[in-house]
Write an enzyme that holds these catalytic residues in place. Structure first.
Site, PDB file in Angstrom:
ATOM      1  N   ASP A 159     -54.271 -11.999 -34.102  1.00 58.06           N
ATOM      2  CA  ASP A 159     -53.728 -10.680 -34.416  1.00 58.06           C
ATOM      3  C   ASP A 159     -53.043 -10.667 -35.783  1.00 58.06           C
ATOM      4  O   ASP A 159     -52.286 -11.579 -36.128  1.00 58.06           O
ATOM      5  CB  ASP A 159     -52.699 -10.321 -33.336  1.00 58.06           C
ATOM      6  CG  ASP A 159     -52.156  -8.918 -33.499  1.00 58.06           C
ATOM      7  OD1 ASP A 159     -52.945  -7.968 -33.385  1.00 58.06           O
ATOM      8  OD2 ASP A 159     -50.935  -8.773 -33.750  1.00 58.06           O
TER       9      ASP A 159
ATOM     10  N   GLU B 156     -58.450 -10.615 -36.904  1.00 59.91           N
ATOM     11  CA  GLU B 156     -58.163  -9.175 -36.948  1.00 59.91           C
ATOM     12  C   GLU B 156     -57.517  -8.877 -38.297  1.00 59.91           C
ATOM     13  O   GLU B 156     -56.306  -8.927 -38.456  1.00 59.91           O
ATOM     14  CB  GLU B 156     -57.225  -8.739 -35.817  1.00 59.91           C
ATOM     15  CG  GLU B 156     -57.140  -7.226 -35.702  1.00 59.91           C
ATOM     16  CD  GLU B 156     -55.779  -6.600 -36.001  1.00 59.91           C
ATOM     17  OE1 GLU B 156     -55.704  -5.362 -36.057  1.00 59.91           O
ATOM     18  OE2 GLU B 156     -54.785  -7.329 -36.188  1.00 59.91           O
TER      19      GLU B 156
END
Ligand code: GLC
Ligand code: GLC
Length: 632
Positions: free
Chosen positions: A284, A326
């Site tokens: 993330d 990401e």
């Protein structure tokens, strides 16, 4: 230098031998040692580049933690490691199909999710991303992206043991489990965070805490605001008056990776998750993990070194674990994370954004250009192609690329934002603005695929648009990722507006609960749900029978018609070279691809979606939003 390295390696070997448990079989230990030999030099050199040789003690601990974790790794996962080592590019298969959902919204809890496995199989999923499922603050937790403990799952969903069982059951059903590794920040309720603000010197250094505004002001000269609706700038004030770095929400505190102990701690959490049976970790917010005064604090070189170091650690102790990056940033930056030794997989935010751009403008030129120059990534890596995610859609194309086509980037973004929130005459889209920042002019949009494609507005072309968008992610190469519920055309969910914890975050409009009524209709061709489902499952089926769609090689195909996107997928069919040419008409009107344009192709070809031998020699007319996959 060499003597320092030799000395350290020697010392590590001695300590490693001491870390071997008497119960660890020779073969198991031998395989760890072999990987240590292969990977340690890389890990050490990365560590030195990030932290300098002074951090060797921490490095030693990282390696010892890896040895422990390997010895604790369940036998079935070690077997998986071995089998994936024999087929390292298992994720490049044309049989790969991803799905993503929230456990609570889609199935209530882990038990409910297990009951959905038959329907995942029916759809053909081989990859399931379960949105953040860890312990998190009970009120607002940014949809779980504020993690309070990586070792505990949200009790409303179940237990960590149940997650491990679920992972096993998914694997038995041919489905790899993907979970988030939210390593840029923790929640303010994490044990480390609590200790840090209580003044524990061991943990204060885990975060970026300053006594006054001096440093925050200095950093904020150059960093971008990510969630300006939540708080301006990148810092928030603690109750005691100090300031702490929080890129996202005020309760998501950025970890300080300049401290090697943070690396060690997070590497430990990562290996713990790997041993629960997670196949892929979604890394993330990778762009934000390293900060340097006077820079944007995004995508700095050290961010890459850190990811490579995490990668090396997992090669030691959980060798089959993959990373998915990401990075929802400029395309030049996105690709920098994609590497066998860094993140093997990456979201493809450019393709996603340009699919929507094509539908709005009815012009495929920008997308064609992106496929031509920005699709190719290194061997052994793969895109994760998607139509939309749980997040907002940002228009992350390159202004320089757009300028070549006569498009002004910032004007065009303004148009796209207006179009997708239905503030442009004739728009079919029903999106909602996200983080509309009048000061910077920045804005993104939220919404489900169906609502953005016109189904909510009752636009007659909506189903065809939804199918066209998915046809692109299914055929351009990489892992296609469906937002579960989109395959039955789920609409925006405005109920978030009455939940105070969600009302301020429009991304919730695109995160509806399991659309039971639509799933019930999915076999009924008279319903929208049935039309989307039938069309999409057919495309999925064809993809699985089309080995040319494996891997990521793509060659442009110039259609000489700006409304028609074209590309070729060269590959192998029964061991022979074979190519599939894909065409997609993004316009609302029929479009022709001329005989001359097709003159380099055979006179006839099998069209895979319709299953018909088709004459190409006279040119082709595609109906509005029509898609063709020709096998040459
Ligand atoms: C990622 C997530 C997003 C979250 C952010 C902070 O971008 O996709 O939902 O808000 O990270 O963790
Ligand atoms: C999250 C946010 C998105 C932001 C991105 C940056 O995905 O939702 O808006 O641009 O993080 O990585």
């Amino acid at each position: 230098m060499d003597s320092v390295r030799a000395l350290t390696e020697d010392r590590i070997r001695i300590e490693l031998r001491a870390a071997r448990r008497s119960t660890t079989p020779d073969a198991d230990w031998g395989s760890f040692e072999a990987r240590f030999d292969a990977e340690f030099p890389r890990l050490q050199s990365l560590f030195h580049r990030i932290y300098g040789a002074a951090a060797d003690d921490e490095l030693l601990q990282v390696v010892l933690d890896a040895a422990t974790s390997w010895q604790e790794r369940p036998a079935d996962l070690k077997a998986l490691d071995a089998s994936r080592a024999m087929a390292p590019e298992w994720y490049s298969s044309n049989r790969m199909l991803g799905g993503v959902c929230y456990v609570d919204l889609y199935a209530g809890n882990f038990a409910g999710l297990r009951e959905r496995i038959p329907s995942f199989r029916e759809l053909g999923l081989t990859y399931l991303h379960l949105m953040p499922l860890f312990l998190a603050p009970s009120e607002n937790s940014d949809g779980g992206y504020a993690v309070s403990s990586y070792r505990h799952v949200d009790p409303a969903l179940g237990t960590m043991d149940e997650l491990a069982d679920l992972a096993r059951e998914l694997r038995e059903n041919g489905i790899a489990l993907v979970v988030d590794f939210i390593f840029n920040h923790t929640s303010n309720e994490h044990e480390w965070a609590r200790r840090a603000i209580a003044g524990d010197p061991d943990y204060e250094g885990f975060y970026w805490i300053y006594p006054d505004r001096d440093m925050p002001d200095a950093y904020e000269q150059t960093v971008r605001e990510i969630f300006p609706d939540d708080h301006p700038g990148s810092f928030v004030q603690l109750e005691d008056g100090r300031w702490i770095w929080a890129t996202f929400h005020s309760f998501q505190w950025d970890l300080n990776y300049r401290n090697p102990r943070v690396f060690r701690a997070m590497a430990g959490e990562m290996l713990y998750l790997a041993n629960q049976g997670v196949d892929i970790v979604r890394m993330d917010a990778v762009a934000f993990i390293w900060k340097q005064l006077g820079t944007t604090c995004e995508s700095l070189p050290e961010a890459h070194l850190l990811l490579q170091a995490f990668n090396a650690v997992c090669r030691l102790a959980a060798p089959s674990l993959l990373f998915k990056s990401e990075a929802i940033v400029h395309p030049d930056e996105v690709v920098q994370y994609i590497d066998r030794n860094e993140c093997q997989l990456s979201y493809n935010p450019l393709q996603m954004a340009l699919i929507w751009n094509s539908l709005a403008t009815r012009d495929a030129s920008l997308l064609a250009q992106a496929l031509e120059r920005r699709h190719e990534i290194p061997e052994g890596t793969a895109w994760v192609n998607y139509v939309r995610s749980h997040d907002d859609i940002g228009w992350t194309f390159s202004d320089e690329d757009a300028a070549e086509l006569g498009i002004d980037g910032s004007d065009h973004r303004r148009f796209l934002n207006a179009f997708f929130v239905n503030r442009f005459p004739g728009s079919f889209a029903r999106g909602v603005p996200f983080q509309d920042n009048p000061r910077t002019g920045d804005c993104r949009i939220s919404g489900t695929t169906a609502s953005l494609a016109g189904l909510e507005a009752g636009d007659g072309a909506a189903v065809a648009r939804i199918l066209l968008a998915h046809s692109i992610i299914l055929s351009t190469g990489g892992i296609p990722l469906l937002y579960l519920g989109d395959e039955v055309g789920q609409l925006n969910d405005y109920s978030y507006l009455s939940d105070p914890a969600k009302a301020g975050d429009s991304r919730w409009v695109g995160r509806p609960a399991y659309p039971a009524d639509r799933y019930a209709d999915r076999r009924d061709p008279a319903t929208d749900a049935g039309k989307v489902f039938a069309g999409l499952t057919h495309l999925i089926d064809v993809r699985k029978r089309t080995p040319e769609f494996a891997g990521g090689r793509l060659i442009p195909f110039h259609t000489n018609n700006p409304h028609v996107l074209g590309y070729q997928r060269p590959g192998l069919l029964d061991g022979e070279d074979s190519t599939v040419v894909a065409l997609a008409n993004v316009a609302d009107t029929p479009q022709h691809v001329s005989a001359e344009t097709l003159s380099g192709l055979p006179t006839t070809a099998l069209e895979l979606i319709g299953g018909q031998q088709t004459l190409l020699a006279a040119g082709i007319t595609l109906e509005p939003h029509g898609v063709r996959w020709y096998r040459l």
